[in-house]
Structure formats: C-alpha cells, structure tokens
Enzyme design. Structure first.
Site, PDB file in Angstrom:
ATOM      1  N   LYS A 115       0.730  -1.114   0.203  1.00  0.00           N
ATOM      2  CA  LYS A 115      -0.233  -0.050   0.124  1.00  0.00           C
ATOM      3  C   LYS A 115       0.714   1.166  -0.068  1.00  0.00           C
ATOM      4  O   LYS A 115       0.424   1.880  -0.894  1.00  0.00           O
ATOM      5  CB  LYS A 115      -0.613  -0.017   1.747  1.00  0.00           C
ATOM      6  CG  LYS A 115      -2.046  -0.758   1.120  1.00  0.00           C
ATOM      7  CD  LYS A 115      -2.806  -0.762   2.712  1.00  0.00           C
ATOM      8  CE  LYS A 115      -2.270  -0.873   3.587  1.00  0.00           C
ATOM      9  NZ  LYS A 115      -2.209  -2.016   4.129  1.00  0.00           N
ATOM     10  N   ARG A 163     -10.445   0.518   8.055  1.00  0.00           N
ATOM     11  CA  ARG A 163     -10.136  -0.457   8.953  1.00  0.00           C
ATOM     12  C   ARG A 163     -10.836  -1.275   9.233  1.00  0.00           C
ATOM     13  O   ARG A 163     -10.289  -2.527   9.871  1.00  0.00           O
ATOM     14  CB  ARG A 163      -9.192  -0.623   9.950  1.00  0.00           C
ATOM     15  CG  ARG A 163      -7.084  -0.956   9.157  1.00  0.00           C
ATOM     16  CD  ARG A 163      -6.100  -0.456  10.065  1.00  0.00           C
ATOM     17  NE  ARG A 163      -4.947  -0.948   9.945  1.00  0.00           N
ATOM     18  CZ  ARG A 163      -3.669  -0.874   8.988  1.00  0.00           C
ATOM     19  NH1 ARG A 163      -3.839   0.083   8.723  1.00  0.00           N
ATOM     20  NH2 ARG A 163      -2.580  -1.775   9.009  1.00  0.00           N
ATOM     21  N   ARG A 180      10.839  -6.818   3.717  1.00  0.00           N
ATOM     22  CA  ARG A 180      10.451  -3.959   4.732  1.00  0.00           C
ATOM     23  C   ARG A 180      11.724  -3.348   4.462  1.00  0.00           C
ATOM     24  O   ARG A 180      11.995  -4.100   5.774  1.00  0.00           O
ATOM     25  CB  ARG A 180       9.038  -4.014   4.397  1.00  0.00           C
ATOM     26  CG  ARG A 180       9.020  -2.610   4.567  1.00  0.00           C
ATOM     27  CD  ARG A 180       7.675  -1.885   4.676  1.00  0.00           C
ATOM     28  NE  ARG A 180       6.196  -3.095   5.860  1.00  0.00           N
ATOM     29  CZ  ARG A 180       5.317  -2.632   5.760  1.00  0.00           C
ATOM     30  NH1 ARG A 180       4.869  -2.219   4.744  1.00  0.00           N
ATOM     31  NH2 ARG A 180       4.953  -2.822   6.902  1.00  0.00           N
ATOM     32  N   ARG A 220      10.811  -1.849  10.290  1.00  0.00           N
ATOM     33  CA  ARG A 220       9.466  -1.226  11.656  1.00  0.00           C
ATOM     34  C   ARG A 220       9.721  -2.031  12.192  1.00  0.00           C
ATOM     35  O   ARG A 220       9.938  -3.840  12.435  1.00  0.00           O
ATOM     36  CB  ARG A 220       8.570  -1.014  10.645  1.00  0.00           C
ATOM     37  CG  ARG A 220       7.719  -0.136  10.054  1.00  0.00           C
ATOM     38  CD  ARG A 220       6.822   0.132   9.279  1.00  0.00           C
ATOM     39  NE  ARG A 220       5.415  -0.984  10.441  1.00  0.00           N
ATOM     40  CZ  ARG A 220       4.459  -0.662   9.493  1.00  0.00           C
ATOM     41  NH1 ARG A 220       4.139  -0.416   7.648  1.00  0.00           N
ATOM     42  NH2 ARG A 220       3.090  -1.536   9.136  1.00  0.00           N
ATOM     43  N   ARG A 278      -1.136  -9.321  12.924  1.00  0.00           N
ATOM     44  CA  ARG A 278      -1.787  -8.195  11.863  1.00  0.00           C
ATOM     45  C   ARG A 278      -2.579  -8.238  10.997  1.00  0.00           C
ATOM     46  O   ARG A 278      -3.298  -8.230  10.608  1.00  0.00           O
ATOM     47  CB  ARG A 278      -1.082  -7.096  11.242  1.00  0.00           C
ATOM     48  CG  ARG A 278      -0.790  -6.755  12.714  1.00  0.00           C
ATOM     49  CD  ARG A 278       1.466  -6.795  12.103  1.00  0.00           C
ATOM     50  NE  ARG A 278       1.469  -5.272  10.611  1.00  0.00           N
ATOM     51  CZ  ARG A 278       2.834  -5.280  10.071  1.00  0.00           C
ATOM     52  NH1 ARG A 278       3.590  -5.176  10.931  1.00  0.00           N
ATOM     53  NH2 ARG A 278       2.145  -4.469   8.874  1.00  0.00           N
TER      54      ARG A 278
HETATM   55  P1  AMP Z   1       0.163   0.555   9.274  1.00  0.00           P
HETATM   56  O1  AMP Z   1       1.635   1.116   8.600  1.00  0.00           O
HETATM   57  O2  AMP Z   1      -0.700   0.711   8.015  1.00  0.00           O
HETATM   58  O3  AMP Z   1       1.116  -1.234   8.567  1.00  0.00           O
HETATM   59  O4  AMP Z   1      -0.003   0.474  10.141  1.00  0.00           O
HETATM   60  C1  AMP Z   1       0.574   0.198  11.607  1.00  0.00           C
HETATM   61  C2  AMP Z   1      -0.558  -0.165  12.575  1.00  0.00           C
HETATM   62  O5  AMP Z   1      -0.737   0.737  12.779  1.00  0.00           O
HETATM   63  C3  AMP Z   1      -1.578  -1.178  12.024  1.00  0.00           C
HETATM   64  O6  AMP Z   1      -0.632  -2.476  12.916  1.00  0.00           O
HETATM   65  C4  AMP Z   1      -2.528  -0.561  13.453  1.00  0.00           C
HETATM   66  O7  AMP Z   1      -2.265  -0.814  14.970  1.00  0.00           O
HETATM   67  C5  AMP Z   1      -2.604   0.952  13.762  1.00  0.00           C
HETATM   68  N1  AMP Z   1      -3.638   1.568  12.231  1.00  0.00           N
HETATM   69  C6  AMP Z   1      -2.894   1.853  11.231  1.00  0.00           C
HETATM   70  N2  AMP Z   1      -3.911   2.912  11.131  1.00  0.00           N
HETATM   71  C7  AMP Z   1      -5.346   2.513  11.588  1.00  0.00           C
HETATM   72  C8  AMP Z   1      -6.167   2.057  11.592  1.00  0.00           C
HETATM   73  N3  AMP Z   1      -7.042   2.974  10.546  1.00  0.00           N
HETATM   74  N4  AMP Z   1      -7.204   1.932  12.762  1.00  0.00           N
HETATM   75  C9  AMP Z   1      -6.799   1.035  13.780  1.00  0.00           C
HETATM   76  N5  AMP Z   1      -5.758   0.822  14.046  1.00  0.00           N
HETATM   77  C10 AMP Z   1      -4.825   1.483  12.738  1.00  0.00           C
END
Ligand code: AMP
Length: 213
Positions: A13, A86, A125, A157, A168
C-alpha cells in the site's frame, strides 16, 4: 480524486501510495505513519498506541477518526488513504465525513496478495527514517542498506517481525477483510493482483484511474 488502498499488511500500500503521489500529486494519508510519528511523545496515549501496534491490534477508532478528520479537512487536493478505513465503523464515519465536506469517494483499490507473499515482503521491508521512502531488500539490488534519495541508513519497522505480522494478519482478516464486500456492494471496488512487480501493479492502477472521470 479520493482513493482508498485496501490490502493485507505488507501488500505494498505504502509503495503504491508513493507512486500515486508522484504521478497525480495527491495527498498521502497513512494512519500507520501518523501513529508512528505520534509515538515520539512520551505520554499515556502514546504508550497505549505503541502497545496495540506491537500486539498487531487496531488502535481505537476515536484516535484514528480524530487524526483522519484533521488531515482530510486540510486537504484541498485529492487524497490517497493508506491503512484507513480498517473496519466498518471507520468506513461509515469516513462516508459521513466526506458528505459533510461535500466530497465523494471515487474508488477503492483492493491489492490482493496471499499471506505467504505478504509475509516474505514484510521480512524484506526497510524504510528511510528521514524521507519515508520504502524499499524491499528481496526485490532491489542493494549493496548497502542506505536510502537512494538521502543516503540515510534504512531501518525495519518495530512491528515487522513474524509474530506481530501473524497477529496483524489475523486482525486484518477479522476487521478489514469484510470491507471488500462493503465496497463491492457500493460498486466502488477494483481488485488488483499485488503479487506482481510494483511497477506492473501501478500500471494496472493507472489503467483503472484512467477509466474514472
Ligand atoms: P500500517 O502502517 O498501516 O501497517 O499500520 C501499523 C499499525 O498501526 C496497525 O497494525 C495498527 O495497529 C495501527 N493502525 C494503522 N491504521 C489504523 C486504523 N485505521 N485503525 C486502527 N489502527 C490502525
């Protein structure tokens, strides 16, 4: 144009969002990035956010919707949403927010990928802590783990480890995957095979966007 990128963790993404920004000059809103930045503050809320992220769980809707509202209200150009919505509550709140602003959602790009391929990508990554550029050690020929744009040492990360990835992914299947049918029913969903090379995936995205007015 307002676009949602919907996909399991590590499907690409962020990479596709960066392509979209450079070609269409859209505003990239990554809730994960916004959360990671907010973690620099040493307070109770940051502690809770960090715990949830490291456990592969979702951060509360209230925190996320607050972050999103601020970002969208100040975006004059179109936005590409990466990692939001989400779950169903967030999707409905987003619809209401757009309605309030007199805007609409144009398309939901669903990047489909198997868990195995996504997990492999997660392991390779790396991101640049200075400019945010995303790399994959399995796909790029790199002698050193340095950012090609600003020469900073790349980092992994904190939640990019096998155990957190599995959590996740489970969260994704339970909370986010149902949004596929939610947007399909609204006629907004376009599916793209994200296991292909990143340039090929972006070509497909360009084709889809060229059919939208
Ligand atoms: P990402 O960078 O999109 O993989 O997000 C990393 C983490 O941030 C996720 O595993 C969630 O813990 C949190 N997170 C990101 N976006 C959301 C969202 N829209 N709603 C809830 N938690 C989020």
């Amino acid at each position: 144009m307002n676009i949602i990128l919907l996909a399991p963790p590590a499907a690409g993404k962020g990479t596709q969002a960066q392509f979209l920004v450079s070609k269409y000059h859209m505003k990239h809103i990554s809730t994960g990035e916004l959360l990671r930045k907010s973690l620099k503050q040493d307070d109770e809320i940051s502690k809770e956010i960090k715990e949830r992220m490291n456990a592969g769980r979702l951060v509360s809707d209230e925190i996320i919707l607050d972050l999103i509202a601020k970002e969208i209200e100040t975006a004059k150009e179109g936005v590409v949403l990466d990692g939001f919505p989400r779950n169903r509550v967030q999707a409905i709140e987003y619809e209401q927010l757009l309605q309030k602003l007199g805007q609409k959602l144009d398309v939901v790009l669903y990047l489909s990928i198997s868990k195995e391929v996504a997990k492999k990508r997660m392991k390779g990554r790396r991101t640049c802590p200075t400019c945010g550029k995303i790399y994959n050690m399995h796909m790029e020929e790199m002698l050193e783990e340095l950012c090609g744009s600003c020469h900073t040492s790349l980092v992994s990360r904190e939640d990019d480890n096998e155990e957190t990835f599995d959590l996740r992914y489970e969260t994704y299947m339970r909370e986010t995957d149902p949004l596929i049918s939610f947007y399909q029913e609204k006629g907004l969903l376009k599916q793209i095979d994200a296991s292909k090379e990143k340039e090929e995936v972006f070509k497909k995205i360009e084709q889809i966007l060229s059919t939208l007015s």
